[in-house]
Scaffold this active site. Structure first.
Site, PDB file in Angstrom:
ATOM      1  N   CYS A  50       0.817  -1.218   0.000  1.00  0.00           N
ATOM      2  CA  CYS A  50       0.000   0.000   0.000  1.00  0.00           C
ATOM      3  C   CYS A  50       0.850   1.267   0.000  1.00  0.00           C
ATOM      4  CB  CYS A  50      -0.941  -0.006   1.197  1.00  0.00           C
ATOM      5  SG  CYS A  50      -1.983  -1.466   1.218  1.00  0.00           S
TER       6      CYS A  50
ATOM      7  N   HIS B  75      -3.441   6.949   2.281  1.00  0.00           N
ATOM      8  CA  HIS B  75      -3.874   5.633   1.796  1.00  0.00           C
ATOM      9  C   HIS B  75      -5.244   5.336   2.414  1.00  0.00           C
ATOM     10  CE1 HIS B  75      -4.199   1.473   1.023  1.00  0.00           C
ATOM     11  NE2 HIS B  75      -3.865   1.079   2.232  1.00  0.00           N
TER      12      HIS B  75
ATOM     13  N   ASN C  82     -10.239  -0.444   0.423  1.00  0.00           N
ATOM     14  CA  ASN C  82      -8.784  -0.291   0.362  1.00  0.00           C
ATOM     15  C   ASN C  82      -8.276  -0.926  -0.939  1.00  0.00           C
ATOM     16  OD1 ASN C  82      -6.018  -0.735   0.638  1.00  0.00           O
ATOM     17  ND2 ASN C  82      -6.141  -1.327   2.786  1.00  0.00           N
TER      18      ASN C  82
HETATM   19  O1  UT7 Z   1      -3.681  -1.481   3.540  1.00  0.00           O
HETATM   20  C1  UT7 Z   1      -2.929  -1.939   4.595  1.00  0.00           C
HETATM   21  C2  UT7 Z   1      -3.236  -1.234   5.792  1.00  0.00           C
HETATM   22  N1  UT7 Z   1      -4.275  -1.927   6.521  1.00  0.00           N
HETATM   23  C3  UT7 Z   1      -4.860  -1.264   7.483  1.00  0.00           C
HETATM   24  O2  UT7 Z   1      -4.585  -0.113   7.690  1.00  0.00           O
HETATM   25  C4  UT7 Z   1      -5.848  -1.984   8.367  1.00  0.00           C
HETATM   26  C5  UT7 Z   1      -5.701  -1.483   9.776  1.00  0.00           C
HETATM   27  N2  UT7 Z   1      -6.624  -2.085  10.714  1.00  0.00           N
HETATM   28  C6  UT7 Z   1      -7.936  -1.766  10.718  1.00  0.00           C
HETATM   29  O3  UT7 Z   1      -8.375  -0.978   9.916  1.00  0.00           O
HETATM   30  C7  UT7 Z   1      -8.800  -2.362  11.806  1.00  0.00           C
HETATM   31  O4  UT7 Z   1      -7.975  -2.987  12.759  1.00  0.00           O
HETATM   32  C8  UT7 Z   1      -9.825  -3.381  11.261  1.00  0.00           C
HETATM   33  C9  UT7 Z   1     -10.903  -2.671  10.460  1.00  0.00           C
HETATM   34  C10 UT7 Z   1      -9.134  -4.419  10.384  1.00  0.00           C
HETATM   35  C11 UT7 Z   1     -10.499  -4.090  12.417  1.00  0.00           C
HETATM   36  O5  UT7 Z   1     -11.134  -3.149  13.282  1.00  0.00           O
HETATM   37  P1  UT7 Z   1     -10.918  -3.248  14.854  1.00  0.00           P
HETATM   38  O6  UT7 Z   1     -11.740  -2.199  15.453  1.00  0.00           O
HETATM   39  O7  UT7 Z   1      -9.435  -3.211  15.110  1.00  0.00           O
HETATM   40  O8  UT7 Z   1     -11.540  -4.648  15.173  1.00  0.00           O
HETATM   41  P2  UT7 Z   1     -10.866  -5.903  15.892  1.00  0.00           P
HETATM   42  O9  UT7 Z   1      -9.911  -6.584  14.965  1.00  0.00           O
HETATM   43  O10 UT7 Z   1     -10.362  -5.476  17.228  1.00  0.00           O
HETATM   44  O11 UT7 Z   1     -12.119  -6.845  16.089  1.00  0.00           O
HETATM   45  C12 UT7 Z   1     -13.189  -6.472  16.945  1.00  0.00           C
HETATM   46  C13 UT7 Z   1     -14.262  -7.540  16.877  1.00  0.00           C
HETATM   47  C14 UT7 Z   1     -13.719  -8.952  17.038  1.00  0.00           C
HETATM   48  O12 UT7 Z   1     -14.654  -9.681  17.776  1.00  0.00           O
HETATM   49  P3  UT7 Z   1     -14.413  -9.940  19.359  1.00  0.00           P
HETATM   50  O13 UT7 Z   1     -13.100 -10.664  19.438  1.00  0.00           O
HETATM   51  O14 UT7 Z   1     -14.372  -8.582  19.974  1.00  0.00           O
HETATM   52  O15 UT7 Z   1     -15.597 -10.761  19.731  1.00  0.00           O
HETATM   53  C15 UT7 Z   1     -13.697  -9.496  15.639  1.00  0.00           C
HETATM   54  O16 UT7 Z   1     -13.858 -10.890  15.573  1.00  0.00           O
HETATM   55  O17 UT7 Z   1     -14.902  -7.495  15.583  1.00  0.00           O
HETATM   56  C16 UT7 Z   1     -14.901  -8.820  15.033  1.00  0.00           C
HETATM   57  N3  UT7 Z   1     -14.829  -8.681  13.570  1.00  0.00           N
HETATM   58  C17 UT7 Z   1     -15.898  -8.563  12.784  1.00  0.00           C
HETATM   59  N4  UT7 Z   1     -17.219  -8.561  13.056  1.00  0.00           N
HETATM   60  C18 UT7 Z   1     -18.073  -8.425  12.021  1.00  0.00           C
HETATM   61  C19 UT7 Z   1     -13.713  -8.608  12.807  1.00  0.00           C
HETATM   62  N5  UT7 Z   1     -14.058  -8.461  11.527  1.00  0.00           N
HETATM   63  C20 UT7 Z   1     -15.411  -8.424  11.482  1.00  0.00           C
HETATM   64  C21 UT7 Z   1     -16.339  -8.269  10.449  1.00  0.00           C
HETATM   65  N6  UT7 Z   1     -17.653  -8.264  10.759  1.00  0.00           N
HETATM   66  N7  UT7 Z   1     -15.977  -8.105   9.153  1.00  0.00           N
END
Ligand code: UT7
Length: 334
Positions: free
Chosen positions: A116, A259, A289
């Site tokens: 990216c 990005h 993205n």
């Molecule tokens: O291009 C490369 C650069 N990439 C990035 O910049 C990505 C950076 N990271 C992010 O944007 C965020 O970390 C994400 C959008 C990927 C995730 O958001 P988050 O607020 O960090 O969520 P999390 O990973 O802490 O997950 C929170 C909860 C989890 O459930 P529990 O463990 O709290 O029960 C996940 O299992 O959300 C759950 N979860 C989802 N639920 C519904 C994760 N993905 C999903 C989903 N739908 N798609």
């Protein structure tokens, strides 16, 4: 008379995305997610996805043709083509095919892989060839079809990405009119495991004591929380450094062009830099993205909408797998 050579002008932009798009509601029928989760956690509402028969080369050529036309040059004028991508149609590279399809007969062409951050790394790389006086007209394309490499049953990754291509033309200009005002490029391979699209080797025995790898690439894996933490910490630091080198302060930035990974990252970086929301370019609601394509697609949309005007100062930053991150502070147009 002004001397052509060491200065860089960014004179044209273009973009292309696949016609087919998939919104969060449709996606939540395929994988265990919801429109509400995706929108509130990322800001993404929909993404464009390439069909199996659509090639990265075709998307790249479409975006490049638009950028070349806007710059007012012809493909034969190009000296160099850089394709920033992690998803080439061919592991040997797709830039040469793009060169042929464009009819850029004089241009040398190569791929550059920095995930990216690829567009920013490519911008700075292309600029070096102009600064040394070696080349006058450089085409930079950022293009990715990440949908090919996603596990569509993994809700932690598949909801985030989309496909597309964006391009700019960089041209030699007078030294005193140089538009690349400052940059900062960084890598931290210690965090490589946070975001990967890695080769998984099988083994093929050639003779009783010689065996070679025989494998394939496994779908994208990501530690989202770690990448998020990395982005909101490192990106503002790098922008401040590049602005310092450019002898500019944040109030002199007309547009923050990050990005397009997550709206929360855009908001947080803008907050840390005290850049108001109306100067932050965001189109990830419609595209998700798109990796190396996200910055040039957002740039092209803003140029064509008349938001970005000649002379405007843009602070652009890419970040992602590697881990890599990079910033370019540049002025738009001649
Ligand atoms: O291009 C490369 C650069 N990439 C990035 O910049 C990505 C950076 N990271 C992010 O944007 C965020 O970390 C994400 C959008 C990927 C995730 O958001 P988050 O607020 O960090 O969520 P999390 O990973 O802490 O997950 C929170 C909860 C989890 O459930 P529990 O463990 O709290 O029960 C996940 O299992 O959300 C759950 N979860 C989802 N639920 C519904 C994760 N993905 C999903 C989903 N739908 N798609």
């Amino acid at each position: 008379m002004k001397q052509l050579g060491a200065g860089i002008a960014i004179t044209g932009s273009g973009s292309a995305t696949p016609a087919v798009s998939l919104d969060n509601h449709a996606l939540s029928k395929i994988v265990d997610t919801s429109d509400e989760w995706i929108r509130t956690r990322t800001g993404i509402e929909s993404r464009h996805l390439a069909k199996a028969e659509e090639s990265l080369t075709d998307l790249a050529v479409a975006s490049a043709s638009a950028a070349i036309a806007q710059a007012g040059i012809t493909p034969e004028d190009l000296d160099l083509i850089i394709l920033a991508t992690s998803t080439a149609d061919d592991l040997f590279g797709s830039a040469s095919k793009i060169q042929a399809n464009l009819g850029a007969t004089r241009a040398v062409a190569f791929d550059l892989t920095a995930a990216c951050s690829g567009f920013i790394f490519g911008l700075v790389t292309g600029a070096q060839f102009i600064r040394t006086g070696a080349y006058q007209n450089v085409l930079l394309i950022g293009a990715d079809i990440l949908s090919r490499w996603l596990d569509w049953s993994d809700r932690t990754t598949c909801v985030l990405f989309g496909d597309g291509a964006g391009a700019v033309v960089m041209q030699a200009s007078a030294t005193e009119d140089d538009s690349l005002l400052g940059f900062e490029l960084r890598s931290d391979g210690k965090q490589n495991d946070c975001l990967k699209l890695s080769y998984r080797s099988g083994s093929q025995e050639l003779t009783s004591n010689v065996s070679v790898g025989s494998g394939s690439y496994r779908p994208i894996t990501m530690n989202g929380r770690e990448v998020y933490r990395f982005a909101v910490q490192k990106v503002p630091e790098a922008i401040e450094k590049a602005l310092f080198r450019a002898n500019l302060n944040t109030e002199e930035v007309d547009w923050l062009l990050l990005h397009q990974a997550n709206q929360r990252i855009l908001d947080s970086v803008a907050d840390r830099l005290k850049i108001p929301q109306d100067k932050v370019l965001s189109n990830l609601a419609s595209y998700g993205n798109t990796s190396a394509a996200s910055i040039p697609i957002a740039l092209d949309e803003a140029v064509r909408a008349g938001k970005i005007k000649p002379g405007h100062v843009i602070a652009a930053s890419g970040f992602g797998a590697g881990l890599t991150w990079g910033v370019a502070i540049f002025k738009w147009g001649r």
